[in-house]
Design a protein around this motif. Structure first.
Motif, PDB file in Angstrom:
ATOM      1  N   GLN A  58     -10.716  31.283  34.403  1.00  0.00           N
ATOM      2  CA  GLN A  58     -11.113  31.589  33.037  1.00  0.00           C
ATOM      3  C   GLN A  58     -11.311  33.087  32.917  1.00  0.00           C
ATOM      4  OE1 GLN A  58     -14.506  29.572  31.450  1.00  0.00           O
ATOM      5  NE2 GLN A  58     -14.375  30.662  29.513  1.00  0.00           N
ATOM      6  N   GLU A  59     -10.764  33.642  31.856  1.00  0.00           N
ATOM      7  CA  GLU A  59     -10.885  35.065  31.615  1.00  0.00           C
ATOM      8  C   GLU A  59     -12.315  35.426  31.250  1.00  0.00           C
ATOM      9  OE1 GLU A  59      -8.418  37.978  28.841  1.00  0.00           O
ATOM     10  OE2 GLU A  59      -9.698  36.606  27.730  1.00  0.00           O
ATOM     11  N   CYS A  60     -12.799  36.506  31.816  1.00  0.00           N
ATOM     12  CA  CYS A  60     -14.106  37.036  31.447  1.00  0.00           C
ATOM     13  C   CYS A  60     -13.946  37.769  30.115  1.00  0.00           C
ATOM     14  CB  CYS A  60     -14.572  37.994  32.530  1.00  0.00           C
ATOM     15  SG  CYS A  60     -16.126  38.802  32.163  1.00  0.00           S
ATOM     16  N   PRO A  61     -14.835  37.535  29.144  1.00  0.00           N
ATOM     17  CA  PRO A  61     -14.670  38.152  27.828  1.00  0.00           C
ATOM     18  C   PRO A  61     -14.643  39.684  27.852  1.00  0.00           C
ATOM     19  CG  PRO A  61     -16.411  36.509  27.780  1.00  0.00           C
ATOM     20  CD  PRO A  61     -15.988  36.659  29.195  1.00  0.00           C
ATOM     21  N   LEU A  84      -7.973  31.577  28.298  1.00  0.00           N
ATOM     22  CA  LEU A  84      -8.293  32.741  27.477  1.00  0.00           C
ATOM     23  C   LEU A  84      -9.272  32.342  26.391  1.00  0.00           C
ATOM     24  CD1 LEU A  84      -4.647  34.059  27.185  1.00  0.00           C
ATOM     25  CD2 LEU A  84      -6.456  34.963  28.645  1.00  0.00           C
ATOM     26  N   ASP A  85     -10.291  33.148  26.188  1.00  0.00           N
ATOM     27  CA  ASP A  85     -11.341  32.859  25.216  1.00  0.00           C
ATOM     28  C   ASP A  85     -10.958  33.426  23.852  1.00  0.00           C
ATOM     29  OD1 ASP A  85     -13.643  32.479  23.789  1.00  0.00           O
ATOM     30  OD2 ASP A  85     -14.968  33.296  25.313  1.00  0.00           O
ATOM     31  N   CYS A  86     -10.772  32.545  22.878  1.00  0.00           N
ATOM     32  CA  CYS A  86     -10.365  32.956  21.527  1.00  0.00           C
ATOM     33  C   CYS A  86     -11.505  32.795  20.528  1.00  0.00           C
ATOM     34  CB  CYS A  86      -9.171  32.129  21.068  1.00  0.00           C
ATOM     35  SG  CYS A  86      -7.725  32.340  22.089  1.00  0.00           S
ATOM     36  N   ILE A  87     -12.756  32.877  20.964  1.00  0.00           N
ATOM     37  CA  ILE A  87     -13.880  32.614  20.080  1.00  0.00           C
ATOM     38  C   ILE A  87     -14.149  33.769  19.106  1.00  0.00           C
ATOM     39  CG2 ILE A  87     -15.727  33.497  21.545  1.00  0.00           C
ATOM     40  CD1 ILE A  87     -17.284  30.901  20.731  1.00  0.00           C
ATOM     41  N   ASP A  88     -13.817  34.992  19.491  1.00  0.00           N
ATOM     42  CA  ASP A  88     -14.098  36.159  18.657  1.00  0.00           C
ATOM     43  C   ASP A  88     -12.847  36.549  17.878  1.00  0.00           C
ATOM     44  OD1 ASP A  88     -14.863  38.531  17.501  1.00  0.00           O
ATOM     45  OD2 ASP A  88     -15.293  39.559  19.392  1.00  0.00           O
ATOM     46  N   PRO A  89     -12.832  36.364  16.541  1.00  0.00           N
ATOM     47  CA  PRO A  89     -11.636  36.706  15.754  1.00  0.00           C
ATOM     48  C   PRO A  89     -11.211  38.162  15.916  1.00  0.00           C
ATOM     49  CG  PRO A  89     -13.176  35.441  14.430  1.00  0.00           C
ATOM     50  CD  PRO A  89     -13.879  35.760  15.719  1.00  0.00           C
ATOM     51  N   ALA A  90     -12.142  39.050  16.182  1.00  0.00           N
ATOM     52  CA  ALA A  90     -11.792  40.457  16.364  1.00  0.00           C
ATOM     53  C   ALA A  90     -10.949  40.667  17.619  1.00  0.00           C
ATOM     54  CB  ALA A  90     -13.065  41.303  16.433  1.00  0.00           C
ATOM     55  N   ARG A  93      -5.957  39.348  18.655  1.00  0.00           N
ATOM     56  CA  ARG A  93      -4.741  40.097  18.980  1.00  0.00           C
ATOM     57  C   ARG A  93      -4.735  40.485  20.457  1.00  0.00           C
ATOM     58  NH1 ARG A  93      -3.788  44.568  15.041  1.00  0.00           N
ATOM     59  NH2 ARG A  93      -3.331  42.767  13.743  1.00  0.00           N
ATOM     60  N   GLY A  94      -5.893  40.930  20.966  1.00  0.00           N
ATOM     61  CA  GLY A  94      -5.979  41.303  22.379  1.00  0.00           C
ATOM     62  C   GLY A  94      -5.785  40.114  23.300  1.00  0.00           C
ATOM     63  N   VAL A  95      -6.355  38.976  22.933  1.00  0.00           N
ATOM     64  CA  VAL A  95      -6.200  37.759  23.733  1.00  0.00           C
ATOM     65  C   VAL A  95      -4.749  37.328  23.746  1.00  0.00           C
ATOM     66  CG1 VAL A  95      -6.777  35.311  23.887  1.00  0.00           C
ATOM     67  CG2 VAL A  95      -8.575  36.968  23.440  1.00  0.00           C
ATOM     68  N   GLN A  97      -2.120  39.184  23.348  1.00  0.00           N
ATOM     69  CA  GLN A  97      -1.338  40.118  24.158  1.00  0.00           C
ATOM     70  C   GLN A  97      -1.571  39.879  25.640  1.00  0.00           C
ATOM     71  OE1 GLN A  97       1.072  42.252  22.992  1.00  0.00           O
ATOM     72  NE2 GLN A  97       1.525  42.248  25.159  1.00  0.00           N
ATOM     73  N   ARG A  98      -2.806  39.615  26.046  1.00  0.00           N
ATOM     74  CA  ARG A  98      -3.066  39.334  27.459  1.00  0.00           C
ATOM     75  C   ARG A  98      -2.376  38.048  27.897  1.00  0.00           C
ATOM     76  NH1 ARG A  98      -7.905  41.211  25.644  1.00  0.00           N
ATOM     77  NH2 ARG A  98      -9.048  39.264  25.739  1.00  0.00           N
ATOM     78  N   ALA A  99      -2.282  37.082  27.014  1.00  0.00           N
ATOM     79  CA  ALA A  99      -1.586  35.830  27.342  1.00  0.00           C
ATOM     80  C   ALA A  99      -0.099  36.102  27.569  1.00  0.00           C
ATOM     81  CB  ALA A  99      -1.770  34.816  26.219  1.00  0.00           C
ATOM     82  N   ILE A 100       0.476  36.980  26.757  1.00  0.00           N
ATOM     83  CA  ILE A 100       1.892  37.330  26.902  1.00  0.00           C
ATOM     84  C   ILE A 100       2.130  38.109  28.185  1.00  0.00           C
ATOM     85  CG2 ILE A 100       3.741  38.735  25.918  1.00  0.00           C
ATOM     86  CD1 ILE A 100       2.510  37.973  23.137  1.00  0.00           C
ATOM     87  N   ASP A 101       1.215  39.060  28.455  1.00  0.00           N
ATOM     88  CA  ASP A 101       1.348  39.891  29.669  1.00  0.00           C
ATOM     89  C   ASP A 101       1.281  39.027  30.904  1.00  0.00           C
ATOM     90  OD1 ASP A 101       1.488  42.064  28.005  1.00  0.00           O
ATOM     91  OD2 ASP A 101      -0.572  42.702  28.350  1.00  0.00           O
TER      92      ASP A 101
END
Length: 101
Positions: A58-61, A84-90, A93-95, A97-101
């Motif tokens: 699990q990814e650390c936030p 990947l933690d998608c709880i923060d709407p802000a 986009r970063g989450v 991108q990290r999933a793609i990377d």
């Protein structure tokens, strides 16, 4: 590095869980219209059932990927699964991108 307490707790959990039990019944997805990718993944999971261990991380936030990068550096291998933690709407986009990377 793990503490002695973490190692003992993990070993105890494994010892108490015992060997994997055989699953009987139909090995089919609940969705008859599942995609080819879903069917392929399901078939793979059944092919390793009882013989292999599939691990993940699990990814650390914050900061992102700390544990993931540590595991890759320590083992030279990537986890099979990354949560990947998608709880923060802000951060969506970063989450993504990290999933793609």
């Amino acid at each position: 590095m793990f503490t002695r307490r973490e190692v003992v707790a993990g070993a105890t959990t494994l010892a108490l869980s015992g060997p994997a039990k055989a699953v009987t019944g139909a090995r089919r997805l609940s969705n008859p219209h599942a995609s080819a990718e879903a069917r392929s993944l399901y078939a793979y999971l059944w092919s390793i059932y009882g013989r292999r261990t599939l691990t993940g991380q699990q990814e650390c936030p914050a900061p992102p990927r700390t544990e993931f990068d540590y595991l890759v550096g320590a083992t030279g291998r990537k986890p099979a699964l990354l949560d990947l933690d998608c709880i923060d709407p802000a951060e969506w986009r970063g989450v993504a991108q990290r999933a793609i990377d």
